[in-house]
Write an enzyme that holds these catalytic residues in place. Structure first.
Site: not given
Length: 357
Positions: A142-144
């Site tokens: 994901g975004c991390n």
């Protein structure tokens, strides 16, 4: 005479970004799908996003956007991730005066589709990188994930002084959309845009001949009690994968931001007031506001975070590198300045890194 061995330090040598060809305002996206629900329109128009790069479904015979199958979305992801990723990598290499043949490690990140062979193999074939190039693929974090990849590549760089490592985040968010009339999908559809970013790392044993900040350390926190707050799962009704964002995500991230940032800084003997540059993931207006309030930051501190959100939307794992590129273009970072990089994503997870120019 005793020989003192100096541990090589990884430095960020440069960055490059790319987006998909077409950009739309929030109003244009709403009109493209004939969305009239006032709640959904309000969600889009109050998102602090002006434009996003998207590859919308084609028009059908009736003049409406067709519903793409999961197979078509996976094909779109492959095409877009390779195209944007190649352009971002080439832009990064151009910015540091390097060549494709200089790349010795390629770490690719994506969360908007699944590829086997992975994106790294496809790009090595597409661009003609050395077939002996070391590589890794980080999928589904994901975004991390951009900072997770930076951590991996930093370790590789320190173990291979003078060699060039690249972290490439390629997010074809248009290939991860479900278009329907529900508020659940509207939250996602109002936020994400297509984008790719590449960052170059190189370690020097002693001489600081590599421009850019050195990477001092990382700190992370997985908030297990919010494990399901951000998830990408199969939607039986739609017959495809669908992303879900819990409305409480901004508060979950905000409440936990202080602990992980302070732990990162404490390891270096620093306080938040010692940090001059903050590059926070453009997760959405409420997420940015929550982080800003809980860390005691100013609007100026997160100017690049909000600017990237305004101009590109949330480009997932690549977002913080779009902000880094803007900071680099400002030329305001001075020798000795500290910076904090911060990303958030499923898990729920907060990732941080400390750098110094």
């Amino acid at each position: 005479m005793t020989t003192v061995l100096t541990m090589p330090q990884a430095r960020i040598a440069g960055v490059g970004t790319a987006v998909s060809p077409d950009a739309y305002s929030q109003e244009e996206v709403l009109d493209a799908f004939a969305i009239t629900d006032p709640r959904i329109r309000s969600l889009f128009l109050n998102s602090a996003i002006q434009r996003r790069h998207l590859t919308l479904p084609p028009l059908g015979a009736d003049g409406r956007r067709v519903q793409e199958s999961q197979g078509e979305l996976l094909s779109k992801h492959k095409t877009m991730a390779v195209a944007m990723g190649a352009r971002a990598l080439q832009a990064c290499l151009k910015n540091i005066g390097a060549d494709i043949s200089d790349v010795r490690h390629l770490c690719c990140v994506t969360s908007t589709g699944f590829l086997t062979p992975g994106l790294s193999a496809l790009l090595i074939n597409e661009l003609g990188l050395d077939q002996h190039c070391s590589r890794s693929d980080i999928v589904g974090m994901g975004c991390n994930a951009g900072l997770n990849a930076l951590n991996v590549a930093t370790g590789w760089s320190m173990a291979h002084p003078d060699e060039l490592a690249i972290v490439l985040c390629a997010e074809a968010c248009s290939a991860a959309y479900v278009f329907d009339s529900t508020m659940r999908t509207a939250v996602v559809n109002s936020l994400f845009g297509d984008g790719a970013a590449a960052v170059a790392l190189r370690s020097e044993p002693s001489e600081n001949t590599v421009p850019g900040p050195r990477i001092l350390g990382f700190a992370s926190r997985i908030i297990t009690e919010a494990l399901d707050a951000m998830r990408y799962e199969w939607d039986e009704n739609a017959g495809k994968f669908s992303f879900f964002l819990d409305p409480d995500i901004p508060y979950v991230v905000g409440m936990n931001a202080e602990e992980v940032v302070d732990r990162l800084l404490r390891a270096a003997g620093l306080r938040r007031s010692d940090v001059r540059h903050w590059l926070v993931h453009s997760g959405g207006k409420k997420v940015i506001d929550a982080v800003t309030v809980n860390l005691g930051l100013t609007r100026y501190d997160v100017r690049h975070t909000t600017g990237v959100l305004r101009d590109y939307g949330n480009v997932s794992s690549a977002s913080f590198l779009f902000s880094y590129e803007r900071l680099q273009e400002e030329r305001v970072a001075e020798t000795g300045d500290y910076g904090v990089l911060m990303t958030m994503g499923p898990g729920s997870t907060i990732e941080t890194a400390l750098v110094q120019w």
